[in-house]
Design an enzyme around this catalytic site. Structure first.
Site, PDB file in Angstrom:
ATOM      1  N   LYS A  10       0.829  -1.210   0.000  1.00 48.26           N
ATOM      2  CA  LYS A  10       0.000   0.000   0.000  1.00 48.26           C
ATOM      3  C   LYS A  10       0.860   1.256   0.000  1.00 48.26           C
ATOM      4  CE  LYS A  10      -3.853  -2.386   2.234  1.00 48.26           C
ATOM      5  NZ  LYS A  10      -4.506  -2.772   3.516  1.00 48.26           N
ATOM      6  N   GLN A  21      -4.605  -1.672   9.854  1.00 40.81           N
ATOM      7  CA  GLN A  21      -4.470  -2.970   9.195  1.00 40.81           C
ATOM      8  C   GLN A  21      -5.066  -4.063  10.080  1.00 40.81           C
ATOM      9  OE1 GLN A  21      -3.224  -3.370   6.011  1.00 40.81           O
ATOM     10  NE2 GLN A  21      -3.914  -5.492   6.189  1.00 40.81           N
ATOM     11  N   ASP A  28     -11.303   2.682   4.233  1.00 34.87           N
ATOM     12  CA  ASP A  28     -11.623   1.259   4.119  1.00 34.87           C
ATOM     13  C   ASP A  28     -13.134   1.034   4.053  1.00 34.87           C
ATOM     14  OD1 ASP A  28      -9.393  -0.345   3.806  1.00 34.87           O
ATOM     15  OD2 ASP A  28      -8.943  -0.436   5.945  1.00 34.87           O
TER      16      ASP A  28
END
Lengths: 345, 345
Positions: A105, A149, A172
């Site tokens: 990422k 994460q 997200d």
């Protein structure tokens, strides 16, 4: 079956609870899939086949194209406003898969000209340390997207931590308010979760008309299966959700025009689960041991690729299918968030 | 189908938007069902039949039992705390169906000892009048549940109005945050929407094991179809959602062990749509003209009852099935909300 009309009303004992339905939390069970197909079996059965017909949906090159388009937009934004989008990543612990995802990422951000910040915390850190890192990024006006994460170590309360995340920076799309707005017609979530959004991009770019198609989503995780089923419904597919408690999942799956798998079980979906001509999007990314590979393992999907490829009309490979698209959608969500923050169109 | 491996990556024109997927709002289409079965046809075809086997799920008597149990709890609360639950209803305009629903809700509150307040506004009232009424109830500590009777007249912004409703008093459970928490495993909504909650109660009280069953939900409205499909998933059914864009809906429906219909189309679901032995919960409440009835109309469901009853093992009647349960669940949610507010267990 009784032959005459009868009432199914049940007179309950006074000591029973008023409602017999249970709290939703108490319904949550782990989805444990049968591992009915080892790679070894599969290779033995199919090594004699060599016909292959399906188109391979090249997620890697589609993601590269999208990323380069995002990079152009970032340059245009910088020239016009002097600012660039910013993404912050919080990672807790040393899980090899999480480390790899985060590295990818950050690298993608660099390619697109998006500023990235990372906070690494020890696997045994306190919940407040995570929350404090989150709060700092929430307040930082140069950060437009924050991701924690997942999965977090077991001792941390994922729900409490994610609730701290500013909705405007939830790139997200995992906040329940966002999920509700994804589910409800007439509503618009601030961010569509990255993997489901990537799946839809792959379908549309592969020329698949989603409306009216039968779609099966295999797996119902909060981060992939659930939002993918909700998103496919918003696109007017007729969606069935298959999970570990589904009896004869192959029967339902083999009627689907579109199959999205996100079970996390290597080779769960065999060739005979699939309808000839179907489109398969394989979200599974399962490491299996392979001493011939550099790191001693390689990644395979939830679908027996070599079987499926002889049956379906198009399929994503693993790796190189959905994975790169997820990252491209993260960049896209971060860009959108920065555009909103700077009122830049 | 091509005979060799090919890449499905599409090189897009520079002027195209970066993502080909669309805003969710632009995807929202009205669900227009084909009306393929008039009551008249159906009566002509089936008047010769007289066999009937299915159990009739008596929602009216189950709802009465629940309501009387709620009344006991309300008395216990009053004796212990001196307080009772309070429900406020806001109704805009003169729709006969809304008026009837609201009247029934107020009457049920009286039976259960729940205080009820009603604000009636003219059909042409301003949005601010609705919001002001809502705000007053939000602040009133004797009110634990508020409902805005839907649908609102077209000139009012339903989303904006419902967003004003205090989450702690959203006994209908229609807030997107609530919907997200209903959808996501590991999360618990403050309130489960009344009709879906009533459907689950009927299933469980009829002895139906939901886990692992194939369930089809027909219709995907935000207030019934969507939350019902989410709730059935939380109970580990394998859920398919059928809507007006579904091709051959009868094929999918006739594989289901549990069918919940909420399409709002009289007699949409014929006997040949149903699997022998299935359980049918008919949420449809459709008025059809009938000069022989007191008010010139009678209510029928989405399911051809006289056909279905010869095929399935249990079915809810209309009226007297889901309708009374929806109201009982509203009382249940209001009681739960008051218990939370007064910390009464």
């Amino acid at each position: 079956m009784p032959s005459t009309r009868r009432a199914a009303s049940t007179l309950m004992d006074e000591n029973c609870p008023i409602l017999v339905s249970r709290s939703l939390g108490s319904l949550d069970l782990p989805d444990i899939w049968p591992t009915n197909c080892t790679t070894h079996d599969f290779q033995a059965v199919y090594k004699c086949f060599n016909k292959q017909a399906a188109a391979i949906i090249d997620g890697k090159s589609i993601a590269e194209e999208i990323t380069s388009r995002i990079a152009c937009e970032v340059r245009r934004m910088k020239e016009s406003t002097g600012k660039v989008p910013g993404l912050a990543v919080i990672i807790v612990g040393q899980r090899w898969d999480s480390q790899t995802y985060v590295r990818n990422k950050i690298k993608a951000c660099e390619e697109a000209g998006i500023k990235s910040l990372m906070t690494e915390l020890a696997g045994n850190c306190k919940e407040d340390e995570v929350v404090n890192a989150l709060s700092r990024f929430n307040k930082d006006p140069t950060i437009h997207g924050i991701l924690v994460q997942l999965p977090l170590p077991q001792h941390l309360d994922e729900e409490r931590i994610l609730n701290e995340l500013s909705l405007e920076k939830d790139v997200d799309g995992f906040h329940p308010l966002n999920m509700g707005n994804l589910a409800m017609r007439g509503r618009e979530p601030l961010f569509i979760p990255c993997t489901p959004k990537g799946c839809i991009e792959l379908l549309i770019r592969s020329g698949v008309e989603i409306m009216g198609k039968k779609a099966v989503v295999i797996g119902r995780s909060n981060i992939v299966g659930l939002p993918t089923s909700l998103l496919l419904q918003r696109y007017h597919a007729t969606v069935s959700i298959v999970h570990a408690f589904t009896k004869n999942p192959e029967q339902i799956t083999c009627e689907a025009d579109i199959v999205v798998t996100a079970a996390g079980v290597p080779n769960l979906v065999r060739g005979n689960w699939l309808k000839p001509g179907a489109i398969v999007i394989d979200v599974g990314t399962n490491p299996i041991e392979d001493s011939s590979c550099e790191h001693g393992y390689r990644l395979i999907g939830d679908v027996c690729f070599e079987e499926a490829v002889r049956v379906v009309s198009a399929i994503t490979p693993v790796p190189g299918g959905v994975g790169p698209m997820t990252i491209a959608m993260l960049l896209s969500n971060t860009l959108d968030s920065a555009k909103r923050a700077y009122d830049f169109t």
